[in-house]
Scaffold this motif. Structure first.
Motif, PDB file in Angstrom:
ATOM      1  N   SER A   1      60.089  43.338  56.878  1.00  0.00           N
ATOM      2  CA  SER A   1      58.856  42.848  57.486  1.00  0.00           C
ATOM      3  C   SER A   1      58.510  43.678  58.715  1.00  0.00           C
ATOM      4  O   SER A   1      59.370  44.056  59.498  1.00  0.00           O
ATOM      5  N   GLY A   2      57.247  43.950  58.840  1.00  0.00           N
ATOM      6  CA  GLY A   2      56.773  44.872  59.857  1.00  0.00           C
ATOM      7  C   GLY A   2      56.155  46.083  59.205  1.00  0.00           C
ATOM      8  O   GLY A   2      55.260  46.718  59.747  1.00  0.00           O
ATOM      9  N   GLY A   3      56.632  46.396  57.979  1.00  0.00           N
ATOM     10  CA  GLY A   3      56.006  47.417  57.155  1.00  0.00           C
ATOM     11  C   GLY A   3      55.601  46.763  55.857  1.00  0.00           C
ATOM     12  O   GLY A   3      55.698  45.551  55.691  1.00  0.00           O
ATOM     13  N   SER A   4      55.162  47.556  54.917  1.00  0.00           N
ATOM     14  CA  SER A   4      54.805  47.012  53.609  1.00  0.00           C
ATOM     15  C   SER A   4      56.061  46.854  52.784  1.00  0.00           C
ATOM     16  O   SER A   4      56.702  47.830  52.410  1.00  0.00           O
ATOM     17  N   SER A   5      56.455  45.621  52.501  1.00  0.00           N
ATOM     18  CA  SER A   5      57.681  45.383  51.743  1.00  0.00           C
ATOM     19  C   SER A   5      57.421  45.289  50.245  1.00  0.00           C
ATOM     20  O   SER A   5      58.320  44.964  49.480  1.00  0.00           O
ATOM     21  N   ASP A   6      56.180  45.544  49.833  1.00  0.00           N
ATOM     22  CA  ASP A   6      55.883  45.565  48.399  1.00  0.00           C
ATOM     23  C   ASP A   6      56.451  46.842  47.792  1.00  0.00           C
ATOM     24  O   ASP A   6      56.453  47.911  48.429  1.00  0.00           O
ATOM     25  N   ASP A   7      56.911  46.751  46.565  1.00  0.00           N
ATOM     26  CA  ASP A   7      57.594  47.867  45.925  1.00  0.00           C
ATOM     27  C   ASP A   7      56.748  48.549  44.860  1.00  0.00           C
ATOM     28  O   ASP A   7      56.780  49.774  44.721  1.00  0.00           O
ATOM     29  N   LEU A   8      56.022  47.755  44.084  1.00  0.00           N
ATOM     30  CA  LEU A   8      55.133  48.280  43.053  1.00  0.00           C
ATOM     31  C   LEU A   8      53.713  47.833  43.359  1.00  0.00           C
ATOM     32  O   LEU A   8      53.513  46.760  43.936  1.00  0.00           O
ATOM     33  N   VAL A   9      52.750  48.635  42.988  1.00  0.00           N
ATOM     34  CA  VAL A   9      51.362  48.233  43.051  1.00  0.00           C
ATOM     35  C   VAL A   9      50.814  48.257  41.633  1.00  0.00           C
ATOM     36  O   VAL A   9      51.054  49.212  40.885  1.00  0.00           O
ATOM     37  N   ALA A  10      50.144  47.187  41.233  1.00  0.00           N
ATOM     38  CA  ALA A  10      49.633  47.071  39.862  1.00  0.00           C
ATOM     39  C   ALA A  10      48.179  46.635  39.899  1.00  0.00           C
ATOM     40  O   ALA A  10      47.807  45.732  40.660  1.00  0.00           O
ATOM     41  N   GLN A  11      47.381  47.263  39.062  1.00  0.00           N
ATOM     42  CA  GLN A  11      45.971  46.905  38.969  1.00  0.00           C
ATOM     43  C   GLN A  11      45.568  46.908  37.501  1.00  0.00           C
ATOM     44  O   GLN A  11      45.830  47.883  36.786  1.00  0.00           O
ATOM     45  N   PHE A  12      44.942  45.817  37.054  1.00  0.00           N
ATOM     46  CA  PHE A  12      44.564  45.703  35.653  1.00  0.00           C
ATOM     47  C   PHE A  12      43.089  45.340  35.530  1.00  0.00           C
ATOM     48  O   PHE A  12      42.482  44.786  36.438  1.00  0.00           O
ATOM     49  N   ASN A  13      42.548  45.658  34.362  1.00  0.00           N
ATOM     50  CA  ASN A  13      41.100  45.627  34.163  1.00  0.00           C
ATOM     51  C   ASN A  13      40.609  44.238  33.741  1.00  0.00           C
ATOM     52  O   ASN A  13      40.850  43.797  32.610  1.00  0.00           O
ATOM     53  N   SER A  14      39.901  43.586  34.632  1.00  0.00           N
ATOM     54  CA  SER A  14      39.346  42.269  34.319  1.00  0.00           C
ATOM     55  C   SER A  14      38.180  42.366  33.343  1.00  0.00           C
ATOM     56  O   SER A  14      37.796  41.361  32.730  1.00  0.00           O
ATOM     57  N   GLU A  15      37.619  43.560  33.182  1.00  0.00           N
ATOM     58  CA  GLU A  15      36.458  43.721  32.311  1.00  0.00           C
ATOM     59  C   GLU A  15      36.798  43.515  30.839  1.00  0.00           C
ATOM     60  O   GLU A  15      35.895  43.325  30.022  1.00  0.00           O
ATOM     61  N   LEU A  16      38.090  43.559  30.473  1.00  0.00           N
ATOM     62  CA  LEU A  16      38.437  43.336  29.070  1.00  0.00           C
ATOM     63  C   LEU A  16      38.110  41.921  28.614  1.00  0.00           C
ATOM     64  O   LEU A  16      38.059  41.654  27.415  1.00  0.00           O
ATOM     65  N   ASP A  17      37.901  41.016  29.546  1.00  0.00           N
ATOM     66  CA  ASP A  17      37.477  39.662  29.189  1.00  0.00           C
ATOM     67  C   ASP A  17      35.963  39.561  29.040  1.00  0.00           C
ATOM     68  O   ASP A  17      35.431  38.483  28.773  1.00  0.00           O
ATOM     69  N   ASN A  18      35.299  40.688  29.202  1.00  0.00           N
ATOM     70  CA  ASN A  18      33.849  40.770  29.020  1.00  0.00           C
ATOM     71  C   ASN A  18      33.574  41.377  27.650  1.00  0.00           C
ATOM     72  O   ASN A  18      34.022  42.490  27.362  1.00  0.00           O
ATOM     73  N   PRO A  19      32.854  40.690  26.747  1.00  0.00           N
ATOM     74  CA  PRO A  19      32.654  41.206  25.381  1.00  0.00           C
ATOM     75  C   PRO A  19      31.912  42.536  25.329  1.00  0.00           C
ATOM     76  O   PRO A  19      31.947  43.223  24.308  1.00  0.00           O
ATOM     77  N   VAL A  20      31.264  42.935  26.422  1.00  0.00           N
ATOM     78  CA  VAL A  20      30.609  44.241  26.445  1.00  0.00           C
ATOM     79  C   VAL A  20      31.648  45.363  26.489  1.00  0.00           C
ATOM     80  O   VAL A  20      31.427  46.465  26.015  1.00  0.00           O
ATOM     81  N   CYS A  21      32.811  45.052  27.044  1.00  0.00           N
ATOM     82  CA  CYS A  21      33.904  46.014  27.172  1.00  0.00           C
ATOM     83  C   CYS A  21      34.722  46.035  25.886  1.00  0.00           C
ATOM     84  O   CYS A  21      35.239  45.010  25.440  1.00  0.00           O
ATOM     85  N   LEU A  22      34.803  47.198  25.243  1.00  0.00           N
ATOM     86  CA  LEU A  22      35.580  47.391  24.007  1.00  0.00           C
ATOM     87  C   LEU A  22      35.145  46.474  22.864  1.00  0.00           C
ATOM     88  O   LEU A  22      35.915  46.219  21.933  1.00  0.00           O
ATOM     89  N   GLY A  23      33.939  45.988  22.929  1.00  0.00           N
ATOM     90  CA  GLY A  23      33.429  45.176  21.827  1.00  0.00           C
ATOM     91  C   GLY A  23      34.219  43.899  21.641  1.00  0.00           C
ATOM     92  O   GLY A  23      34.347  43.078  22.542  1.00  0.00           O
TER      93      GLY A  23
END
Length: 563
Positions: A138-160
């Motif tokens: 604590s005092g710095g960033s103690s997170d080890d991995l950063v993950a980002q995923f695409n919320s647009e896949l729940d949109n039917p316009v994305c990938l049909g």
């Protein structure tokens, strides 16, 4: 998928103690704001064992499920924190970025106190495991991995019609199984990735990483940690000539990979090994035992030549030289593949190999239809074709075009799985994946294939190789045949301390491991004592122990109640 390459590098001197227990804890740190991502309140019905009743809940439950899978098979006393978010990422009706995960920081150790590979970068979660404490408290960033995923896949316009499947049962149908994608991306963040710039070969701060230590180029005869920058640039495009050299993956490969389904061109004499081939849609299928013969460059009339005597090597007209009973080597271009095949077949060739005329790998398939073509054909990359042609200028080259039941699909003849190295370079994918030729498909291939389960196949053994289960005996885990062997400084048998140093050998095994082998193989006490006697006699002859030390070990074995 894109792989995040942002990280903070730190060389650390530490003097801490580590006493890990089996298992690890991965926690998901929710980085989303109100009413979006993991906090999306959209009502949904539970699906596939996922009990969440909102979209955000289901996403978070799937994340934690994948984290728990990794936690059940890794070894660390330090909690692994995954900073995660669902955000709108690139998506069209035909393509999308699914997501990414990566180590936030990397660490190198100045000596072998915590890693058997000093001055070598480790992803932060692994570095924390090796030390036994959070290197960024604590005092710095103690997170080890950063993950980002695409919320647009729940949109039917994305990938049909294709969207995220949030179930935990792998019944994803045509949708993208989030748990599988998460297992893949978490694998990158936990250590299935190198930190070298493949485009220029430059090492971060001049130091190699633990992944590149086991990234081995067959042609160069070197690991990526041993190469110059220029050698790494050349190696990065060496399709199916780069392997994972860690012995734990190598040992496990036969129980995971099948064999005999992937066509290969084997250069028998001189021995140049295996080369990937693109298969033909015409002619005989490439099978086993295949076709073996000398490779001969076919010559034909150069239709565009200025002189009537000009010749070409494209196989687009009648063959002029002797290819009868041989495997004809022709260059791609100027006519259809089936025309080339028919011309060399008419000249008596028993098979055809087409050399690409432009850079690119792996070689693509060859299209065409001609039922009168009956010989098998394969296509190889320009890089490999030039390598073979250079060898042909020095003498005959004998090859076999066949599938290889004796060789694992996606691996070389030593059972070392190929690392993905296509041409041209694919930033974020090159070298940080297993090759696409593996059968069955592996979790850490560059694409998420629909037949994957919620297992990690060879990736667990890769984690063993890079140090997630290290015993700090001085032998790097990717070369250690006895990870987890007794840490006792002396040979102890059933409570009897012989006082003899428990020597570590070059393969990572100790005297205690060899004695344990005697125990495993013995049916009774006498058999165990006899085996130990033979073992200690051999150790004395090799100069590992003295005569008195031999007697001390044998005495402990005789006094024991083993087995």
């Amino acid at each position: 998928m894109k792989i995040c390459r942002n990280f903070l590098a730190a060389l650390v001197l530490v003097s801490l103690a580590t006493a890990p227990t089996f298992g690890a804890t991965l926690v998901i740190v929710n980085a989303d704001g109100p009413n979006e991502g993991f906090n999306d309140p959209t009502p949904v019905a539970p699906v596939g064992g996922n009990p969440g009743t909102t979209l955000g809940q289901q996403r978070l439950i799937a994340f934690q499920h994948a984290a728990d899978v990794w936690g059940s098979i890794l070894d660390s006393d330090v909690t692994i924190r995954v900073l995660a978010a669902f955000n709108p990422l690139t998506c069209t009706p035909t393509s999308a970025t699914l997501g990414s995960a990566a180590a936030i920081q990397i660490f190198a150790f100045n000596d072998t106190t915590f890693s058997e590979l000093p001055l070598t970068w480790h992803p932060v979660a692994l570095a924390n495991k090796l030390v036994g404490v959070d290197l960024v408290p604590s005092g710095g960033s103690s997170d080890d991995l950063v993950a980002q995923f695409n919320s647009e896949l729940d949109n039917p316009v994305c990938l049909g019609a294709i969207g995220w499947y949030y179930g935990l049962d792998n019944n994803h149908g045509s949708n993208s199984d989030l748990v599988t994608v998460l297992l893949h991306e978490f694998g990158h963040g936990l250590g299935f990735a190198n930190f070298i710039n493949e485009a220029n070969g430059i090492l971060p701060s001049g130091l190699p990483d633990v992944y590149s230590t086991y990234t081995y180029d067959i042609d160069a005869g070197k690991g990526w940690n041993q190469m110059t920058n220029a050698e790494r640039v050349t190696s990065s495009l060496n399709d199916q000539r780069i392997v994972w050299s860690g012995i734990n993956v190598q040992s496990a490969a036969p129980s995971v990979l099948s064999s005999g389904t992937v066509p290969r061109l084997t250069v028998n004499s001189p021995n140049m090994g295996l080369f990937s081939v693109g298969i033909a849609q015409f002619g005989a299928a490439i099978s086993s035992p295949g076709v073996t013969g000398n490779l001969v460059i076919a010559q034909d009339v150069d239709e565009d030549g200025a002189a009537a005597t000009a010749t070409a090597t494209d196989g687009c007209s009648a063959i002029l030289n002797d290819v009868a009973g041989k495997i004809a080597f022709v260059d791609r271009g100027n006519c259809n593949f089936v025309i080339k095949a028919k011309n060399v077949q008419n000249a008596g060739a028993i098979a055809m190999v087409v050399a690409d005329n432009a850079a690119g790998a792996p070689p693509a398939a060859m299209s065409g239809v001609d039922p009168t073509v009956t010989i098998p054909s394969g296509r190889i990359s320009l890089r490999n074709a030039n390598r073979i042609k250079t060898q042909m200028s020095s003498g005959p080259v004998n090859v076999t075009l066949a599938t290889r039941p004796d060789v694992l699909d996606g691996a070389d003849q030593l059972n070392r799985p190929y690392i993905y190295a296509p041409e041209p370079l694919r930033s974020g994918s090159t070298l940080s994946h297993f090759d696409v030729s593996a059968t069955p498909n592996l979790l850490m291939e560059p694409a998420i294939n629909p037949d994957l389960t919620h297992g990690v196949d060879l990736t667990r053994e890769q984690m063993v190789d890079i140090g997630w289960f290290t015993d700090l005996d001085g032998v790097p885990d990717g070369k250690d045949s006895c990870i987890g062997s007794s840490q006792s400084p002396t040979v102890v048998i059933d409570g009897c301390d012989s006082g003899v140093a428990n020597t570590v050998f070059a393969n990572g095994c100790r005297i205690s491991d060899q004695i344990n082998d005697c125990l495993v193989g013995a049916s009774n006490h006498g058999g165990f004592v006899s085996c130990v006697a033979h073992l200690t006699n051999d150790l004395k002859k090799a100069g590992v122990i003295s005569g008195s030390q031999k007697g001390a070990i044998q005495s402990c074995a005789g006094q024991s109640s083993l087995p």
